[in-house]
Write a protein that holds these residues in place. Structure first.
Motif, PDB file in Angstrom:
ATOM      1  N   ALA A   1      14.523  48.840   6.854  1.00  0.00           N
ATOM      2  CA  ALA A   1      15.329  48.967   7.272  1.00  0.00           C
ATOM      3  C   ALA A   1      15.895  48.260   5.702  1.00  0.00           C
ATOM      4  N   PHE A   2      16.042  47.301   4.669  1.00  0.00           N
ATOM      5  CA  PHE A   2      15.899  46.852   3.182  1.00  0.00           C
ATOM      6  C   PHE A   2      14.721  47.258   2.211  1.00  0.00           C
ATOM      7  N   ARG A   3      13.798  47.659   2.858  1.00  0.00           N
ATOM      8  CA  ARG A   3      12.678  48.025   1.797  1.00  0.00           C
ATOM      9  C   ARG A   3      12.938  48.972   0.351  1.00  0.00           C
TER      10      ARG A   3
ATOM     11  N   ASN B   1       9.160  44.647  -1.298  1.00  0.00           N
ATOM     12  CA  ASN B   1       9.806  45.308  -2.240  1.00  0.00           C
ATOM     13  C   ASN B   1      11.146  44.948  -2.667  1.00  0.00           C
ATOM     14  N   CYS B   2      11.401  43.142  -2.142  1.00  0.00           N
ATOM     15  CA  CYS B   2      13.245  43.278  -2.030  1.00  0.00           C
ATOM     16  C   CYS B   2      12.591  42.205  -3.677  1.00  0.00           C
TER      17      CYS B   2
ATOM     18  N   PHE C   1       7.680  40.998   4.310  1.00  0.00           N
ATOM     19  CA  PHE C   1       7.985  40.243   3.659  1.00  0.00           C
ATOM     20  C   PHE C   1       7.163  39.700   1.770  1.00  0.00           C
ATOM     21  N   LYS C   2       6.606  41.488   2.048  1.00  0.00           N
ATOM     22  CA  LYS C   2       5.449  41.023   0.752  1.00  0.00           C
ATOM     23  C   LYS C   2       6.060  42.155  -0.322  1.00  0.00           C
TER      24      LYS C   2
ATOM     25  N   CYS D   1       8.073  39.946  -2.728  1.00  0.00           N
ATOM     26  CA  CYS D   1       9.449  39.449  -2.796  1.00  0.00           C
ATOM     27  C   CYS D   1       8.842  38.917  -3.947  1.00  0.00           C
ATOM     28  N   ASN D   2      10.257  37.843  -4.003  1.00  0.00           N
ATOM     29  CA  ASN D   2      10.178  37.057  -5.436  1.00  0.00           C
ATOM     30  C   ASN D   2       9.026  35.540  -4.546  1.00  0.00           C
ATOM     31  N   LYS D   3       8.695  35.438  -6.134  1.00  0.00           N
ATOM     32  CA  LYS D   3       6.742  34.252  -5.546  1.00  0.00           C
ATOM     33  C   LYS D   3       7.562  33.488  -5.297  1.00  0.00           C
ATOM     34  N   GLU D   4       8.608  33.008  -5.060  1.00  0.00           N
ATOM     35  CA  GLU D   4       9.381  31.356  -4.839  1.00  0.00           C
ATOM     36  C   GLU D   4      10.066  31.903  -4.087  1.00  0.00           C
ATOM     37  N   LEU D   5       9.776  32.895  -2.563  1.00  0.00           N
ATOM     38  CA  LEU D   5      10.874  33.123  -1.292  1.00  0.00           C
ATOM     39  C   LEU D   5      10.534  31.624  -1.041  1.00  0.00           C
TER      40      LEU D   5
END
Length: 159
Positions: free
Chosen positions: A84-86, A110-111, A132-133, A135-139
């Motif tokens: 959906a948000f990929r 990849n967000c 959620f793979k 994504c930002n490291k600070e997620l």
């Protein structure tokens, strides 16, 4: 199949069949549209609920509605579909509404700017692979207190 035995019966049955067809045409509901877009988020309407299927553009934020109203009926949002948000690289934070029970595979894959996910749902039971793979490291995730332990296990390996 209609079997006619006399002219008199033909006239009555013909009128009756026309009346039924007109009645059905008057009372037939229009089918639901395949998708509806609200605030740059695309929803697929089902019989009693709806799901998020896509997002338009590459924005810093999107608002996932708790429910979508269509023709006077409310359709609660119960799912965020796969992909959906990929690839929405500018997305920074997202809130998962209260009635969502499923987040699909690669939903936020990849967000790269996604740093915060707020989960308001207490009925979430499924998070797809790689949701959620990349994504930002600070997620970081914010969960309801009553579901914190369960959701930590549910989200493990998905980011």
């Amino acid at each position: 199949i209609l079997v006619i035995q006399s002219t008199d019966t033909l006239g009555k049955r013909l009128v009756y069949n026309i009346h039924i067809k007109e009645h059905l045409a008057e009372n037939r509901e229009e089918p639901l549209p395949e998708t509806i877009t609200k605030h740059h988020v695309v929803y697929r309407l089902g019989k009693n609920s709806c799901s998020v299927t896509d997002a338009i553009g590459n924005r810093k934020s999107y608002t996932i509605q708790k429910s979508i109203s269509f023709r006077g009926k409310k359709y609660p949002v119960t799912e965020i579909e796969k992909n959906a948000f990929r690839g929405h690289s500018k997305l920074r934070s997202i809130t998962i509404p209260a009635l969502v029970c499923k987040v699909g595979k690669n939903a936020f894959y990849n967000c790269k700017s996604l740093k915060k996910v707020t989960v308001k749902s207490k009925v979430l039971t499924s998070v797809g692979a790689k949701a959620f793979k990349k994504c930002n490291k600070e997620l970081r995730f914010v969960f309801p207190k009553s579901k914190k332990g369960f959701y930590r296990r549910l989200f493990r390996g998905k980011y």
